[in-house]
Design a protein around this motif. Structure first.
Motif: not given
Lengths: 155, 155, 155
Positions: A106-110
């Motif tokens: 999720i952090k990677s997409s954010l």
């Protein structure tokens, strides 16, 4: 709005350069890599105008731009992302690779896995306080690969 | 940091190619579109080094890069974004287009509407686990348009 | 997926153009700057196919794409980001530049400081509802600088 040209328009052949950079394993957190990137790409200096595209080949880490000076900014970034994307989120189903895995995705997409940085006069045109940051979201992420693509016109 | 060139620098004419791709309507959620993009752009194969830029022409959907294998990652991404950007947020004022509309706008800015992917040796240089994902944030988003711009040097 | 070419592939010299744009100080919030950008860059009109890269040289503001019509979308974006990245977050350590500073850094990484917009037939290929937005995250951010890099082939 004020505007002034760094260079007038140039019609020219372009330089293309592609390179794979391997970053050593880092602990979980936000890490400045500006100097490493510049040192690995002396070709930046050959460009009058151009763009450097950096692409992280992973889905559990990211690239972002943020303050290059006070390390407390990077500490607080890590803390905020950990509080906002919690490891113990009860509705996560993708859990078999460890509690840090789905939050890392999720952090990677954010944050995204890429940055494109303008080049002028042979230098990256980062603002005074801007640094390139590797956001390592796994506890044991290991080495990370970046593809660097340079495109521009010669000085 | 280790670095090795994929290609030495090339000074050359560039290829430019621009195309509009139309994706069929998808249900709300995260959808892999890597194979569709590659199939629609055989010109990728003609490039030695280059970049593919994808631009989604909408403000209630997004493009992101994430895991291409286990579908539970995409399920959890959808769940996290729905929990974090809630439809019943009491202070929203932009509500006349439906309860899924303002959250869709916020998710679109969080994920972004564009990706730029490096090309080398005629192939997109995605990591082993990386896929291109359309994030459809509306319940009935309909067809979505992407502008694909290819730029690079010939093989 | 339907696909149709805007232009067939072109092998040609490229145009490179680099410019620094200075935006006047804006109040905290989300501000449309599409018309300002287009007015400052008449060179967009000279390109058959190309890309415009915009780079904000700051770490407490951002660039994003979102709806260009109803201003309530921009109001709700500002409200959501303020609720999600709170000024009084107790674990923040980077607080000496004011309570709006660390939230501004986080918002800047969430939204990013750059956009790349496709150009075809001399025009930015924004969707009907897409606008370029400066997200000012500081209460007193002052002037903001953007580096605009244009690259493409001639009409």
């Amino acid at each position: 709005m004020k505007a002034w040209p760094i260079w007038k328009s140039v019609l020219t052949n372009s330089i293309w350069h592609s390179e794979t950079l391997t970053l050593p394993a880092q602990r979980r957190g936000f890490h400045l890599i500006t100097d490493d990137i510049i040192a690995a790409l002396p070709q930046i200096n050959t460009l009058k105008v151009g763009l450097l595209h950096l692409w992280l080949k992973h889905t559990s880490a990211g690239l972002t731009i943020n303050e290059n000076a006070d390390p407390s900014v990077r500490t607080d970034l890590e803390a905020w992302f950990n509080h906002t994307v919690k490891e113990d989120t009860p509705y996560f189903t993708h859990t078999f690779e460890g509690s840090d895995d789905m939050p890392a995705h999720i952090k990677s997409s954010l944050l995204g896995c890429e940055v494109t940085i303008p080049i002028a006069d042979g230098k990256l045109q980062l603002g005074t306080w801007q640094g390139i940051i590797l956001a390592e979201h796994r506890d044991n992420g290991g080495e990370r690969s970046i593809i660097a693509t340079l495109n521009g016109c010669q000085r």
